[in-house]
Design a protein around this motif. Structure first.
Motif, PDB file in Angstrom:
ATOM      1  N   SER A   3       0.813  -1.269   0.325  1.00 22.67           N
ATOM      2  CA  SER A   3      -0.202  -0.100  -0.398  1.00 22.67           C
ATOM      3  C   SER A   3       0.802   1.365  -0.159  1.00 22.67           C
ATOM      4  CB  SER A   3      -1.111   0.036   1.129  1.00 22.67           C
ATOM      5  OG  SER A   3      -0.199   0.112   2.559  1.00 22.67           O
ATOM      6  N   SER A   4       2.580   1.360   0.273  1.00 19.28           N
ATOM      7  CA  SER A   4       2.928   2.788   0.536  1.00 19.28           C
ATOM      8  C   SER A   4       4.475   1.641  -0.169  1.00 19.28           C
ATOM      9  CB  SER A   4       3.183   3.232   1.415  1.00 19.28           C
ATOM     10  OG  SER A   4       3.270   2.546   2.682  1.00 19.28           O
ATOM     11  N   LEU A   5       5.093   3.189  -0.275  1.00 21.62           N
ATOM     12  CA  LEU A   5       6.767   2.387  -0.363  1.00 21.62           C
ATOM     13  C   LEU A   5       7.696   3.686   0.038  1.00 21.62           C
ATOM     14  CD1 LEU A   5       7.142   1.508  -3.639  1.00 21.62           C
ATOM     15  CD2 LEU A   5       7.374  -0.227  -1.764  1.00 21.62           C
ATOM     16  N   ARG A   6       8.237   3.924   0.664  1.00 21.08           N
ATOM     17  CA  ARG A   6       9.404   4.597   1.636  1.00 21.08           C
ATOM     18  C   ARG A   6      11.244   4.026   1.077  1.00 21.08           C
ATOM     19  NH1 ARG A   6       8.852   8.921   4.648  1.00 21.08           N
ATOM     20  NH2 ARG A   6       6.813   8.141   5.017  1.00 21.08           N
ATOM     21  N   GLY A   7      11.288   5.292   0.603  1.00 22.68           N
ATOM     22  CA  GLY A   7      13.094   4.664   0.183  1.00 22.68           C
ATOM     23  C   GLY A   7      13.413   5.721  -1.047  1.00 22.68           C
ATOM     24  N   THR A   8      14.895   5.648  -0.807  1.00 22.01           N
ATOM     25  CA  THR A   8      15.190   6.301  -1.832  1.00 22.01           C
ATOM     26  C   THR A   8      15.436   6.392  -3.303  1.00 22.01           C
ATOM     27  OG1 THR A   8      17.726   5.909  -0.070  1.00 22.01           O
ATOM     28  CG2 THR A   8      18.097   7.064  -2.421  1.00 22.01           C
ATOM     29  N   VAL A   9      15.367   7.315  -4.181  1.00 29.55           N
ATOM     30  CA  VAL A   9      14.745   7.347  -5.491  1.00 29.55           C
ATOM     31  C   VAL A   9      15.801   7.633  -6.497  1.00 29.55           C
ATOM     32  CG1 VAL A   9      13.959   8.633  -7.025  1.00 29.55           C
ATOM     33  CG2 VAL A   9      12.754   9.038  -5.451  1.00 29.55           C
ATOM     34  N   THR A  10      16.308   6.295  -7.510  1.00 27.32           N
ATOM     35  CA  THR A  10      17.720   5.787  -7.716  1.00 27.32           C
ATOM     36  C   THR A  10      16.989   6.326  -9.253  1.00 27.32           C
ATOM     37  OG1 THR A  10      16.983   3.644  -7.751  1.00 27.32           O
ATOM     38  CG2 THR A  10      18.379   4.293  -6.117  1.00 27.32           C
ATOM     39  N   HIS A  11      15.835   6.336  -9.421  1.00 26.48           N
ATOM     40  CA  HIS A  11      15.813   6.911 -10.741  1.00 26.48           C
ATOM     41  C   HIS A  11      14.392   7.710 -11.115  1.00 26.48           C
ATOM     42  CE1 HIS A  11      15.035   5.793 -15.475  1.00 26.48           C
ATOM     43  NE2 HIS A  11      14.081   5.760 -15.031  1.00 26.48           N
ATOM     44  N   LEU A  12      14.569   7.950 -12.413  1.00 26.15           N
ATOM     45  CA  LEU A  12      13.651   9.176 -12.593  1.00 26.15           C
ATOM     46  C   LEU A  12      13.131   8.753 -13.616  1.00 26.15           C
ATOM     47  CD1 LEU A  12      12.918  12.092 -10.459  1.00 26.15           C
ATOM     48  CD2 LEU A  12      11.321  10.807 -10.043  1.00 26.15           C
ATOM     49  N   GLY A  13      12.266   8.238 -14.362  1.00 25.53           N
ATOM     50  CA  GLY A  13      11.343   8.889 -15.856  1.00 25.53           C
ATOM     51  C   GLY A  13      10.754   9.454 -16.058  1.00 25.53           C
ATOM     52  N   LEU A  14       9.848   9.579 -17.271  1.00 25.95           N
ATOM     53  CA  LEU A  14       8.884  10.984 -17.475  1.00 25.95           C
ATOM     54  C   LEU A  14       8.048   9.820 -17.071  1.00 25.95           C
ATOM     55  CD1 LEU A  14       9.407  11.710 -21.213  1.00 25.95           C
ATOM     56  CD2 LEU A  14       9.337  12.971 -19.553  1.00 25.95           C
ATOM     57  N   SER A  15       7.988   8.907 -17.216  1.00 25.25           N
ATOM     58  CA  SER A  15       5.801   7.746 -16.438  1.00 25.25           C
ATOM     59  C   SER A  15       6.485   6.555 -15.132  1.00 25.25           C
ATOM     60  CB  SER A  15       5.543   7.521 -17.414  1.00 25.25           C
ATOM     61  OG  SER A  15       6.861   5.854 -17.903  1.00 25.25           O
ATOM     62  N   SER A  16       7.639   5.917 -14.595  1.00 23.18           N
ATOM     63  CA  SER A  16       8.343   5.794 -13.434  1.00 23.18           C
ATOM     64  C   SER A  16       8.927   6.541 -13.205  1.00 23.18           C
ATOM     65  CB  SER A  16       8.471   4.705 -13.789  1.00 23.18           C
ATOM     66  OG  SER A  16       9.515   4.081 -14.960  1.00 23.18           O
ATOM     67  N   ALA A  17       9.307   5.855 -12.121  1.00 18.33           N
ATOM     68  CA  ALA A  17      10.460   5.694 -10.800  1.00 18.33           C
ATOM     69  C   ALA A  17      10.987   4.865 -10.091  1.00 18.33           C
ATOM     70  CB  ALA A  17      10.315   7.333  -9.816  1.00 18.33           C
ATOM     71  N   VAL A  18      12.048   5.344  -9.338  1.00 20.55           N
ATOM     72  CA  VAL A  18      12.390   3.295  -8.486  1.00 20.55           C
ATOM     73  C   VAL A  18      13.313   4.091  -7.315  1.00 20.55           C
ATOM     74  CG1 VAL A  18      13.699   2.315  -8.839  1.00 20.55           C
ATOM     75  CG2 VAL A  18      13.309   1.874 -10.488  1.00 20.55           C
ATOM     76  N   LEU A  19      12.486   3.354  -6.760  1.00 15.04           N
ATOM     77  CA  LEU A  19      12.406   3.755  -5.045  1.00 15.04           C
ATOM     78  C   LEU A  19      13.174   2.382  -4.462  1.00 15.04           C
ATOM     79  CD1 LEU A  19       9.960   5.703  -5.666  1.00 15.04           C
ATOM     80  CD2 LEU A  19       9.681   5.386  -3.232  1.00 15.04           C
TER      81      LEU A  19
END
Length: 213
Positions: A3-19
């Protein structure tokens, strides 16, 4: 359910991200509005919805629980899948969706690429009574228009990727479409630019099929 994620953002795209959460990179699909609040290398929290299919597990991320609630409610509408629901949230904010559904304003939903009058009418019919306005916003209020390519282009790309194009193809086709309608770029209206790009894509497809492209 995640239901949720908390973490460091390691990638940012135009339609997605990686935490990165506990050493594991978790990819989430999200609207440009949600992604714009994230910063590379910084900790972030996103509300999430996990969509389970026979051949995939996909996480969708949201700025808050309210946005996730609207997303999940949109999924209850016949024929509306997660990509289309995310496209709705890329064009209309959660309160605008609540107000439009409550006020039976089907026209508001036709500003979303891929939604015609028939689908918009079904959305209003099936959402009636499920979404109650919080008292702010107005039917069909888009999150943009604002001027400046950096403001509108990520939203247009996100809407096109939700319809099946790759980010690279989406960005390229937007640029090609606006060569025929340069005034739209200055106005910065996301729905109008989306419609112009889709019209250009349709015309370009016709040219290719006829051997003129």
């Amino acid at each position: 359910m995640i239901s949720s994620l908390r973490g460091t953002v390691t990638h940012l795209g135009l339609s997605s991200a990686v935490l990165e959460v506990g050493g594991v990179g978790m990819a989430v699909q999200a609207t440009p509005q949600t992604l714009s609040a994230l910063r590379l290398g910084e900790e972030a929290r996103v509300s999430t919805a996990l969509i389970v299919r026979e051949d995939s597990l996909t996480l969708f991320g949201f700025a808050d629980d309210d946005e996730r609630e609207v997303f999940e409610t949109l999924l209850t509408v016949s024929g509306v899948g997660p990509r289309l629901a995310l496209a709705v949230l890329a064009v209309l904010d959660p309160e605008a969706i609540r107000v439009a559904a409550h006020g039976e304003d089907s026209k508001a939903f036709t500003t979303v690429p891929g939604i015609g009058p028939k689908v918009a009418g079904r959305i209003v019919l099936e959402l009636k009574g499920k979404l109650v306005p919080h008292g702010t916003g107005s039917p069909g209020t888009p999150l943009l228009p604002v001027s400046g390519e950096e403001a509108w282009k990520p939203q247009v790309v996100a809407a096109l990727t939700s319809l099946g194009w790759s980010e690279k193809d989406a960005a390229s086709n937007i640029d090609k479409a606006l060569k025929d309608s340069p005034d739209l770029a200055g106005a910065g209206s996301v729905p109008e630019i989306l419609r112009a790009t889709l019209r250009w894509l349709g015309q370009d497809g016709a040219r290719v099929r006829s051997g003129r492209g």
